[in-house]
Design a protein around this motif. Structure first.
Motif, mmCIF file in Angstrom:
data_model
loop_
_atom_site.group_PDB
_atom_site.id
_atom_site.type_symbol
_atom_site.label_atom_id
_atom_site.label_comp_id
_atom_site.label_asym_id
_atom_site.label_seq_id
_atom_site.Cartn_x
_atom_site.Cartn_y
_atom_site.Cartn_z
ATOM 1 N N LEU A 90 -6.824 9.708 -13.407
ATOM 2 C CA LEU A 90 -5.719 10.439 -14.025
ATOM 3 C C LEU A 90 -4.864 11.221 -13.036
ATOM 4 N N ILE A 91 -5.113 11.055 -11.748
ATOM 5 C CA ILE A 91 -4.386 11.874 -10.776
ATOM 6 C C ILE A 91 -2.880 11.631 -10.871
ATOM 7 N N GLY A 92 -2.464 10.367 -10.881
ATOM 8 C CA GLY A 92 -1.043 10.059 -10.961
ATOM 9 C C GLY A 92 -0.432 10.540 -12.261
ATOM 10 N N VAL A 93 -1.131 10.305 -13.367
ATOM 11 C CA VAL A 93 -0.639 10.734 -14.678
ATOM 12 C C VAL A 93 -0.451 12.249 -14.706
ATOM 13 N N GLN A 94 -1.459 12.973 -14.231
ATOM 14 C CA GLN A 94 -1.371 14.432 -14.274
ATOM 15 C C GLN A 94 -0.327 14.975 -13.307
ATOM 16 N N THR A 95 -0.119 14.292 -12.172
ATOM 17 C CA THR A 95 0.883 14.743 -11.205
ATOM 18 C C THR A 95 2.292 14.653 -11.769
ATOM 19 N N TYR A 96 2.577 13.572 -12.497
ATOM 20 C CA TYR A 96 3.934 13.344 -12.996
ATOM 21 C C TYR A 96 4.024 13.471 -14.516
ATOM 22 N N GLU A 97 3.031 14.111 -15.117
ATOM 23 C CA GLU A 97 2.997 14.228 -16.572
ATOM 24 C C GLU A 97 4.203 14.993 -17.114
ATOM 25 N N LYS A 98 4.576 16.058 -16.440
ATOM 26 C CA LYS A 98 5.696 16.866 -16.922
ATOM 27 C C LYS A 98 6.978 16.046 -16.966
ATOM 28 N N HIS A 137 0.813 -1.224 0.000
ATOM 29 C CA HIS A 137 0.000 0.000 0.000
ATOM 30 C C HIS A 137 0.846 1.273 0.000
ATOM 31 N N ALA A 138 2.158 1.158 0.093
ATOM 32 C CA ALA A 138 3.018 2.342 0.180
ATOM 33 C C ALA A 138 2.944 3.163 -1.106
ATOM 34 N N ASP A 139 3.002 4.470 -0.952
ATOM 35 C CA ASP A 139 2.953 5.389 -2.088
ATOM 36 C C ASP A 139 4.365 5.548 -2.656
ATOM 37 N N VAL A 140 4.739 4.584 -3.498
ATOM 38 C CA VAL A 140 6.122 4.548 -3.981
ATOM 39 C C VAL A 140 6.379 5.512 -5.127
ATOM 40 N N VAL A 141 5.332 6.057 -5.734
ATOM 41 C CA VAL A 141 5.537 6.890 -6.921
ATOM 42 C C VAL A 141 6.437 8.077 -6.621
ATOM 43 N N GLN A 142 6.304 8.667 -5.405
ATOM 44 C CA GLN A 142 7.149 9.813 -5.088
ATOM 45 C C GLN A 142 8.617 9.417 -4.979
ATOM 46 N N LEU A 143 8.857 8.176 -4.578
ATOM 47 C CA LEU A 143 10.237 7.698 -4.513
ATOM 48 C C LEU A 143 10.782 7.457 -5.918
ATOM 49 N N TYR A 144 9.953 6.886 -6.798
ATOM 50 C CA TYR A 144 10.369 6.696 -8.191
ATOM 51 C C TYR A 144 10.686 8.044 -8.838
ATOM 52 N N ALA A 145 9.836 9.025 -8.574
ATOM 53 C CA ALA A 145 10.064 10.348 -9.157
ATOM 54 C C ALA A 145 11.325 10.979 -8.594
ATOM 55 N N GLU A 146 11.573 10.788 -7.305
ATOM 56 C CA GLU A 146 12.747 11.370 -6.657
ATOM 57 C C GLU A 146 14.039 10.869 -7.303
ATOM 58 N N LYS A 190 9.478 2.600 -13.915
ATOM 59 C CA LYS A 190 8.661 2.145 -12.789
ATOM 60 C C LYS A 190 7.571 3.157 -12.459
ATOM 61 N N LEU A 191 7.949 4.429 -12.575
ATOM 62 C CA LEU A 191 6.962 5.476 -12.303
ATOM 63 C C LEU A 191 5.824 5.399 -13.309
ATOM 64 N N LEU A 236 7.127 12.642 -17.218
ATOM 65 C CA LEU A 236 7.021 11.456 -18.078
ATOM 66 C C LEU A 236 6.735 11.767 -19.548
ATOM 67 N N LYS A 237 6.115 12.881 -19.814
ATOM 68 C CA LYS A 237 5.630 13.173 -21.166
ATOM 69 C C LYS A 237 6.723 13.168 -22.236
ATOM 70 N N PRO A 238 7.901 13.717 -21.967
ATOM 71 C CA PRO A 238 8.922 13.716 -23.032
ATOM 72 C C PRO A 238 9.281 12.319 -23.526
ATOM 73 N N LYS A 239 9.205 11.302 -22.667
ATOM 74 C CA LYS A 239 9.634 9.962 -23.057
ATOM 75 C C LYS A 239 8.476 9.015 -23.331
ATOM 76 N N PHE A 240 7.306 9.292 -22.747
ATOM 77 C CA PHE A 240 6.218 8.313 -22.811
ATOM 78 C C PHE A 240 4.884 8.948 -23.208
ATOM 79 N N SER A 241 4.918 9.865 -24.167
ATOM 80 C CA SER A 241 3.687 10.572 -24.542
ATOM 81 C C SER A 241 2.632 9.608 -25.100
#
Length: 550
Positions: free
Chosen positions: A464-472, A438-447, A453-454, A474-479
């Motif tokens: 879309l909350i996760g996508v929109q939070t880290y869109e900036k 249940h841990a929120d690992v996305v912030q660690l992946y982003a860090e 993995k992110l 991820l977008k250049p590589k995974f649009s």
């Protein structure tokens, strides 16, 4: 009198009282009415406009009068302006100035002054009581019943038939009772009558603790503060006999329902009365209350009384062994455990302080009290760092990130600094594997820019909350992958019928898609598909036109 119709009956009564007491000053006639100053808790400036025997507008800087309400100061000015009840024949009269009053008194004979004063005091019990404080202080106690009755009268005058004080009456009620406290109870203290003041303020507090009132603007809390101030002054002035009486009163009422006054009663009881004889009584009393609370199974009350008892022991300069014995016996209470930690640190018993915190953390885990677990762990981290125990610090930090506060970003960043850069990727994989699901690992992946993995994590999330939070990021590589996620969410939303807002939210998703390569054509394709598939949804089709226009 026609003008009276705009005032509530109790407001008229208070206004007439102010008028009778000569509190209306600087009365002047204006082109459309009157204006004056009314002495209350401060000077209130009143302007009243009158037409055809009716009050058509009135202003006063009294808070109750804001928003178009008619207050007692306005009523007082009207009574002063039209004392004969006939507006057509009456002429506003100017009140004597302060200098004029002094001149009148100086020019009057002694007998005239005595006769007027006697007549006035017989007609106004409030003024009579105040006068008694000035000229016959030894007899002031005899007038206690008069004061007590005035307190009851003030409260009852604002209550309706069911005993309720409504919102409109709460403001004037608070001001009048505050004025009584200031002009009578505070005056008693100023004249060195703490015993009288104590009895009167107790009456006010016990009455207010049971009054039913809409005090949305905090009237009871303001009165409670006024009571607290008087109580403190009484304690400061009290002789030995009155202090004993006050201690007994506070002790008794701390066990009763006192509403907004409960914390003040307890606080005054424990912050004052520090003589050994009182502390010994507190010690016996708090021990009994603690025992009762523990027998009743009331953990919150038990901890409260345990802390009262512990603080009393400290004020009595009890021996360390006695304090430690009490702490060990009641260490299950967080406040006691925390005191025991500080007690040990002050005596440089660091290993004992560490063990107390470790045991507390374990107990918190067993009881499922995550907040306490994190609190004790943070204290251990601070202590290990202070004592320069790097291995213990690293292990506690590791456990904090993986168990006590899973995926805590700040602790994760601190942990990374403890490893050589070459070793961190290996340790990081171990840490990520140790995290609960249940841990929120996305912030660690982003860090650490673990972009793959992110991406996998945010794509697996609903919405879309996760996508929109880290869109900036991820977008250049995974649009392409992100656009597919938007498409999937938009289709899920379209499958559900809803109101206009639901369909507008779908359009917002479509508009967001246009910021991606091939996003516009993808959105257009979806809309064409939906116009056929959801042809029976006119509201949805209507909202989709907004996308076309955009």
């Amino acid at each position: 009198m026609e003008w009276e119709d705009v005032f509530q009956s109790q407001i008229l009564d208070r206004g007439y009282d102010y008028y009778q007491r000569g509190l209306v000053t600087n009365l002047k006639q204006t082109s459309d009415g009157v204006q004056a100053t009314v002495k209350g808790s401060k000077a209130y400036h009143v302007t009243v406009s009158v037409q055809n025997e009716q009050v058509v507008d009135a202003e006063c800087n009294f808070p109750y009068a804001q928003g178009g309400k008619y207050c007692k100061h306005m009523a007082a000015v009207m009574f002063a302006s039209f004392p004969d009840d006939e507006m057509e024949q009456a002429t506003p009269k100017s009140q004597p100035t302060g200098l004029g009053v002094v001149q009148m008194v100086l020019s009057a004979t002694e007998q005239q002054v005595r006769d007027f004063l006697t007549e006035t005091l017989l007609a106004d019990g409030d003024l009579a009581a105040k006068f008694a404080l000035r000229v016959a202080p030894k007899n002031a106690e005899n007038d206690r019943q008069l004061y007590l009755q005035q307190i009851s009268d003030i409260i009852e005058s604002y209550q309706d038939y069911s005993g309720f004080i409504d919102y409109q009456s709460a403001g004037p009620f608070e001001e009048e009772l505050s004025t009584f406290i200031r002009e009578n109870i505070q005056a008693a203290l100023d004249q060195q009558h703490p015993k009288l003041a104590f009895r009167l303020i107790n009456k006010v507090a016990t009455k207010l603790a049971r009054v039913d009132i809409d005090d949305s603007d905090g009237e009871i809390m303001m009165l409670a503060q006024a009571c607290r101030d008087i109580w403190q002054q009484v304690i400061d002035q009290a002789d030995a006999a009155l202090k004993r009486q006050a201690f007994t009163w506070f002790q008794k009422h701390s066990q009763e329902s006192m509403g907004a006054f409960e914390e003040d009663v307890e606080d005054l009881l424990f912050k004052n009365f520090t003589a050994p004889k009182f502390l010994q009584k507190k010690l016996t009393w708090t021990a009994e209350k603690l025992d009762d609370a523990e027998k009743d199974g009331s953990e919150w009350q038990a901890e409260q009384w345990a802390m009262f008892h512990l603080k009393t022991l400290v004020k009595l300069d009890a021996a360390d062994d006695e304090i430690e014995g009490f702490c060990r016996a009641h260490i299950r209470y967080d406040g006691v455990r925390q005191y025991y930690v500080d007690f040990s640190l002050q005596r440089e018993r660091y290993d004992r302080a560490i063990q107390i915190l470790v045991n507390g953390r374990k107990r918190g885990q067993i009881d499922g009290l995550n907040g306490l677990v994190q609190k004790y762990s943070r204290q251990l981290l601070t202590l290990y760092k202070r004592l320069e125990r790097p291995e213990a610090y690293r292990q506690e930090l590791w456990n904090f990130v993986t168990t006590y506060s899973p995926a805590d970003l700040e602790a994760y960043q601190e942990l990374e600094t403890l490893y050589p850069a070459a070793d961190w990727p290996t340790e990081r994989e171990k840490l990520l594997a140790a995290l609960p699901k249940h841990a929120d690992v996305v912030q660690l992946y982003a860090e650490d820019h673990l972009d793959q993995k992110l991406l996998q994590t945010v794509l697996a999330q609903r919405g879309l909350i996760g996508v929109q939070t880290y869109e900036k990021l991820l977008k250049p590589k995974f649009s392409r992958q992100l656009l597919q996620k938007y498409v999937a969410v938009a289709q899920q939303m379209a499958e559900q019928t809803g109101d206009r807002q639901h369909y507008r939210d779908i359009v917002k998703v479509l508009n967001k898609m246009t910021t991606f390569p091939m996003g516009m054509s993808t959105a257009d394709h979806l809309i064409q598909e939906w116009r056929v598939k959801y042809a029976r949804r006119p509201a949805m089709l209507d909202e989709l036109k907004r996308f076309d226009s955009a």
